[in-house]
Enzyme design. Structure first.
Site, PDB file in Angstrom:
ATOM      1  N   LYS A   1      79.498 -62.616  22.348  1.00  0.00           N
ATOM      2  CA  LYS A   1      80.114 -63.750  21.667  1.00  0.00           C
ATOM      3  C   LYS A   1      81.597 -63.778  22.035  1.00  0.00           C
ATOM      4  O   LYS A   1      82.171 -62.772  22.434  1.00  0.00           O
ATOM      5  CB  LYS A   1      79.965 -63.630  20.144  1.00  0.00           C
ATOM      6  CG  LYS A   1      78.525 -63.692  19.654  1.00  0.00           C
ATOM      7  CD  LYS A   1      78.483 -63.561  18.135  1.00  0.00           C
ATOM      8  CE  LYS A   1      77.052 -63.614  17.615  1.00  0.00           C
ATOM      9  NZ  LYS A   1      77.004 -63.463  16.138  1.00  0.00           N
ATOM     10  N   HIS A   2      82.210 -64.926  21.876  1.00  0.00           N
ATOM     11  CA  HIS A   2      83.632 -65.036  22.173  1.00  0.00           C
ATOM     12  C   HIS A   2      84.445 -64.237  21.156  1.00  0.00           C
ATOM     13  O   HIS A   2      84.113 -64.200  19.973  1.00  0.00           O
ATOM     14  CB  HIS A   2      84.070 -66.499  22.161  1.00  0.00           C
ATOM     15  CG  HIS A   2      83.466 -67.316  23.264  1.00  0.00           C
ATOM     16  ND1 HIS A   2      83.728 -67.070  24.599  1.00  0.00           N
ATOM     17  CD2 HIS A   2      82.604 -68.369  23.233  1.00  0.00           C
ATOM     18  CE1 HIS A   2      83.066 -67.937  25.351  1.00  0.00           C
ATOM     19  NE2 HIS A   2      82.370 -68.726  24.549  1.00  0.00           N
ATOM     20  N   GLU A   3      85.494 -63.618  21.661  1.00  0.00           N
ATOM     21  CA  GLU A   3      86.375 -62.850  20.785  1.00  0.00           C
ATOM     22  C   GLU A   3      86.979 -63.770  19.724  1.00  0.00           C
ATOM     23  O   GLU A   3      87.291 -64.931  19.982  1.00  0.00           O
ATOM     24  CB  GLU A   3      87.497 -62.223  21.625  1.00  0.00           C
ATOM     25  CG  GLU A   3      88.403 -61.283  20.852  1.00  0.00           C
ATOM     26  CD  GLU A   3      87.684 -60.074  20.307  1.00  0.00           C
ATOM     27  OE1 GLU A   3      87.333 -60.110  19.100  1.00  0.00           O
ATOM     28  OE2 GLU A   3      87.466 -59.111  21.048  1.00  0.00           O
TER      29      GLU A   3
END
Length: 556
Positions: A191-193
């Protein structure tokens, strides 16, 4: 630097029965947490525990009063039930795909045995079988059947001259992007940070932008070399950019399951929109400033012979970066500190709750309106932000142009040192080292404490230099394996790389339809999510392979 949030109120224990006061809570496990126990909301903390909880573990925080007069307490963390190993599904999936690869390799080896090949000839169409055997798992090659048709022969020759490493790089980025967009097995590193930092998911979009820049250098060079006028090329660039932006706004962004398309809440920025605008600027810049080589630069500065001839483009890009720096650090933002790069919400101890993204968020909200940008940014979960923020916003587009221009530089290296593999690879290494050094300086080799942290939401310049560093190294490895040593055909990533627009738009449009998605028995299971997401991603690879075999390519 998050402000503490009330997790639970523990009722007092004791009484005639001597019962304990208890409270049950659920906590997130991607990162370590700090638990603070206080007698009241504003009271002095009784104890503080830092711990990284594991998935589906069951824990007890036992608090006992040691001395009632001094309010001295003990806090002990007890593991009632150990956490599960949530990475086993990844290991199992890896073994399955390695098994499939091993079977395909064995089949290819068997096909090199004359009796086996002859038996296959008898069972299948000989001409089609011959084309399959000699195709490097699908890479185009010239066979007798192709030689019969001049048009097919020209297609095969052009494909063979094409740098397969570029399509393989693009396809690898796209396959990871599809997998991440479908959920990535619900693992936090897919997942995106939330804000500062870098995960696997944060690598793929800048890599895609990078290889787009590389392709711009090669395609424009080919078009101009074959006699196309600059005006004709510019018209094609404008048309392609317009189509990309239009597809992003009308086809990809809207969720038609929620109702018909409405301008009231239509998201204007997006992935294809950013690709379209970035392509427009970088490609137009290349066409407008392209000139005949004089050779004087090479003689005077041989170490910079693939940079100095393009000094007007570099000056333009550096000016763009100065604009980004000035707007980011000097633009006054109402009720926010100048140069703020934080997530807002409860970040920075909750001092700037409505300052998500600083100048980048402010410009988007001012020019596009709050309802026309992304409503659920990755920062909303961890930092509990309430302000809409778009990771594909206006200000970040400047640095995506820089990223594409670095990819353009990689393309110019392959053109300038054509067939000089050692020179090409050494230049890739040098560029990777330079980008890495710049990143180390900007970030101070720290996630949070640098001058400009690595941040995908902001598309900070350190994010660009870091992902560009990785991109040059990855392109070097793929170029060496695919185009230099020919140890790898690029399969299976080569096929989606040849049909990238179709695969990207298709995976977005059909995301919620079977067989790409189905109802799961356990929505908390990594295994089920990983199975579903890998199945959907694999289907798009298979679809791209079938389209490749049928020579169907959707180009804009």
């Amino acid at each position: 630097q998050c402000s503490y949030q009330l997790l639970a109120f523990v009722p007092p224990g004791g009484g005639s029965q001597g019962t304990e006061g208890t409270a049950s809570v659920m906590v997130d496990t991607p990162h370590p947490l700090t638990l603070l126990l206080s007698p009241s909301a504003a009271g002095t903390p009784l104890c503080k525990i830092e711990y990284h909880f594991g998935e589906f573990g069951n824990y007890s925080l036992v608090v006992k009063t040691l001395n009632a007069s001094t309010k001295n307490v003990s806090c002990d963390l007890i593991i009632n039930e150990g956490p599960i190993n949530s990475y086993l599904p990844i290991l199992f999936a890896f073994l399955v795909y390695m098994g499939i690869l091993a079977v395909l390799i064995v089949l290819r080896l068997f096909m090199k045995i004359d009796p086996v090949r002859n038996w296959v000839y008898k069972k299948l169409n000989p001409r089609e079988t011959d084309r399959l055997i000699n195709s490097e798992l699908g890479s185009p090659n010239t066979t007798d059947s192709i030689n019969c048709d001049p048009a097919l022969h020209s297609w095969s020759t052009a494909s063979r001259q094409r740098l397969h490493s570029l399509d393989t790089f693009r396809g690898l980025s796209l396959v990871i992007m599809v997998f991440v967009n479908y959920g990535g097995g619900k693992y936090w590193f897919f997942k995106h940070e939330s804000w500062n930092g870098l995960t696997v998911a944060d690598l793929v979009f800048p890599w895609f932008v990078f290889i787009m820049g590389t392709s711009i250098a090669l395609s424009l060079n080919s078009m101009l070399r074959w006699g196309s006028s600059k005006q004709k090329v510019l018209r094609k660039i404008l048309w392609r950019s317009f189509l990309l932006i239009l597809l992003g706004i009308i086809v990809v962004n809207p969720n038609y399951c929620l109702g018909p398309l409405s301008w009231d809440n239509l998201r204007i920025p997006g992935v294809l929109q950013r690709l379209g605008f970035t392509y427009l600027v970088v490609a137009a810049l290349e066409v407008l400033f392209t000139r005949a080589e004089s050779g004087s630069w090479e003689a005077s500065y041989p170490a910079l012979q693939d940079i100095l001839p393009y000094w007007p483009q570099w000056i333009f890009i550096l000016m763009l970066e100065v604009v980004w720096l000035c707007l980011t650090f000097l633009l006054p933002v109402p009720d926010c500190p100048r140069g703020y790069l934080g997530p807002g919400g409860i970040g920075d101890f909750g001092n700037y709750p409505n300052c998500t993204g600083g100048a980048a968020g402010y410009i988007d909200r001012l020019l596009l309106g709050e309802k026309h940008i992304y409503q659920h940014p990755s920062s909303s979960v961890t930092y509990q932000t309430t302000m809409p923020y778009d990771p594909e916003g206006i200000l970040g587009t400047i640095n995506s142009i820089v990223m594409a221009f670095l990819g353009l530089q990689a393309g110019k290296i392959t053109l300038f040192y054509k067939d000089q593999h050692r020179q090409i690879m050494s230049r890739f290494v040098i560029w990777s080292i330079v980008m890495g050094i710049i990143s180390a300086i900007l970030t101070k080799c720290s996630k949070e404490e640098g001058f400009i942290p690595i941040n995908k939401n902001l598309w900070s310049i350190s994010y660009v230099t870091t992902t560009a560093c990785f991109a040059f190294i990855l392109l070097l490895l793929i170029y060496y394996l695919v185009d230099v040593k020919k140890l790898w055909s690029g399969a299976p990533f080569f096929y989606p790389g040849m049909n990238s627009i179709l695969v990207y738009i298709g995976h977005e449009v059909f995301e919620n339809y079977f067989p790409f998605k189905w109802k799961m028995q356990d929505s908390q299971s990594h295994a089920e999510h990983l199975t579903q997401n890998l199945t959907a991603t694999t289907l798009w690879v298979i679809i791209s392979y079938v389209l490749y075999r049928r020579r169907i390519f959707w180009k804009i």
